[in-house]
Design an enzyme around this catalytic site. Structure first.
Site, PDB file in Angstrom:
ATOM      1  N   SER A 141      21.766  46.202  14.956  1.00 31.77           N
ATOM      2  CA  SER A 141      21.271  44.743  15.438  1.00 31.77           C
ATOM      3  C   SER A 141      21.049  43.682  13.574  1.00 31.77           C
ATOM      4  CB  SER A 141      20.226  44.619  16.142  1.00 31.77           C
ATOM      5  OG  SER A 141      19.426  43.343  16.108  1.00 31.77           O
ATOM      6  N   TYR A 154      11.513  48.070  19.979  1.00 27.79           N
ATOM      7  CA  TYR A 154      13.705  48.003  19.449  1.00 27.79           C
ATOM      8  C   TYR A 154      13.757  47.946  18.297  1.00 27.79           C
ATOM      9  CZ  TYR A 154      18.213  45.153  20.003  1.00 27.79           C
ATOM     10  OH  TYR A 154      19.039  44.638  20.145  1.00 27.79           O
TER      11      TYR A 154
END
Length: 250
Positions: A141, A154
């Site tokens: 990501s 996250y």
């Protein structure tokens, strides 16, 4: 295509978390490049519908369950043959201020975003090592490199995916495997639905991203096909950011 470098004909790809969103788009792109695609997810009904729409096989198992992943992969290889390409795409998001972040949500993030990469990656790699070749693509990501408020856990998991990718490459390159990661920026997906629907966030994102817009999931396909193909035969342990320039610009 020169010398068929990007041709995946005769290869089989397993894509985890591919009932929707990025996983489904990558599966479709691999199929269009010639690969036989195997979809994975936990929701058997949703998975079956996605597989039928794509004309693909499906393999339902929980990627957070080590034994289930190994059993499913071993049984599939025994029945159908080699998994040549693995895309570890399964993931989840949870947003909350760090001081109030629920411990249970933190544990689910660890299992879904990190443990799944280890579980399925190891299960598939054991077979690839015996054949002396294989491609593993982990989905990282933009948060592998950057942080934002309310998603610190996250961010930690995606940082771990980036480093686990490097570790996998370091251990398995000698066996003929290439292990790399794709790090998407902000894409219009079900995972980001709340942000896409927020005009203030979209306006901020368009200003913050040099490309000036949200990404489209189809724009991840080229990177995936490259990393799955012979074109990337000497690319290993790399994290490829597909983010409209957001990590390149202050």
């Amino acid at each position: 295509m020169p010398n068929g470098l990007f041709d995946l004909t005769g290869r089989r790809a397993l894509v985890t978390g591919s009932s929707q969103g990025i996983g489904q788009a990558l599966a479709r792109g691999l199929a269009e490049a010639g690969a036989e695609v195997v979809l994975n997810g936990r929701d058997a009904e949703k998975l079956a519908a996605a597989a039928e729409a794509l004309g693909a096989r499906s393999l339902a198992f929980d990627v957070t369950d080590y034994d289930a992943a190994r059993t499913a992969v071993d049984a599939f290889e025994a029945a159908h043959g080699a998994i040549d390409i693995l895309v570890n795409n399964a993931g989840m998001q949870y947003r909350a201020p760090l001081e109030d972040f629920p411990e249970e949500a933190f544990q689910r993030l660890l299992q879904t975003n990190i443990a799944s990469v280890f579980n399925v990656g190891q299960a598939v790699a054991r077979h690839m090592i015996g054949r002396g070749r294989g491609k593993i693509i982990n989905i990282a990501s933009v948060q592998t490199a950057l942080a934002r408020p309310s998603i610190a856990p996250y961010t930690a998991t995606k940082g771990a995916v980036g480093n686990l990718t490097k570790g996998m490459a370091t251990d398995w390159a000698k066996h003929g495997l290439q292990v790399n990661a794709i790090a998407p920026g902000y894409f219009d997906t079900p995972l980001n639905a709340a942000l896409v629907a927020d005009p203030a966030f979209s306006a901020w994102l368009e200003k913050r991203t040099p490309a000036g817009r949200w990404g489209r999931v189809e724009e991840l396909v080229g990177a995936c096909v490259f990393l799955a193909s012979e074109a990337s035969s000497f690319v290993n342990g790399h994290v490829l950011y597909v983010d409209g320039g957001i990590t390149a610009s202050l």
